[in-house]
Design a protein around this motif. Sequence first.
Motif, short mmCIF file in Angstrom:
data_model
loop_
_atom_site.label_atom_id
_atom_site.label_comp_id
_atom_site.label_asym_id
_atom_site.label_seq_id
_atom_site.Cartn_x
_atom_site.Cartn_y
_atom_site.Cartn_z
N ARG A 148 64.00 17.54 32.30
CA ARG A 148 63.09 18.70 32.32
C ARG A 148 61.89 18.48 33.24
O ARG A 148 60.74 18.62 32.83
N GLY A 149 62.18 18.10 34.48
CA GLY A 149 61.14 17.97 35.49
C GLY A 149 60.65 16.55 35.74
O GLY A 149 59.95 16.31 36.71
N ASP A 168 67.25 13.92 35.68
CA ASP A 168 66.15 14.87 35.57
C ASP A 168 66.06 15.29 34.11
O ASP A 168 66.97 15.91 33.58
N ARG A 194 60.12 12.52 27.39
CA ARG A 194 61.06 13.65 27.54
C ARG A 194 62.43 13.28 26.98
O ARG A 194 63.06 14.09 26.30
N ILE A 248 70.16 16.14 29.65
CA ILE A 248 69.51 15.87 30.93
C ILE A 248 70.45 16.35 32.03
O ILE A 248 71.61 16.65 31.79
N ARG A 249 69.92 16.39 33.24
CA ARG A 249 70.75 16.71 34.40
C ARG A 249 70.89 15.42 35.20
O ARG A 249 69.90 14.76 35.49
N TYR A 284 64.48 15.57 24.03
CA TYR A 284 65.51 16.51 24.43
C TYR A 284 66.91 15.97 24.21
O TYR A 284 67.13 14.78 24.08
#
Length: 120
Positions: free
Chosen positions: A71-72, A69, A11, A18-19, A15
Amino acid sequence: MAKRNDALKDRLSRYREIRISVTGRNSGRTISIPVWFVLEDGKLYLLPVHGSDTQWYKNVLKNPSMQIDARGTEAKLQTVAISDATGVSSVVEKFRGKYGANDVRKYYSKFDVAVLAQMP
């Protein structure tokens, strides 16, 4: 655990954002915000938008634990502040390489600190 780490690295490689969740240094509450990052050689680099004035950066100075996080896919990481000019400059260059010098200049206002989080 290895499967989760592989999913996280996958991920992170795909991407741009991120969070992160940090613990508020005064409130003790969990604070979550989206950030840009660079993943290189198993290390996650973060650049606070307002440098040492950034609130989430001040929070990790007090409590260096951070939840990310992607994306999950989540992980809890320990952070280390980078404040020497050479180290910060290296992280800024990594961000310019990934996001482009114009966008880094557009969104980031102070380049005096960075954060390193070691991947599990």
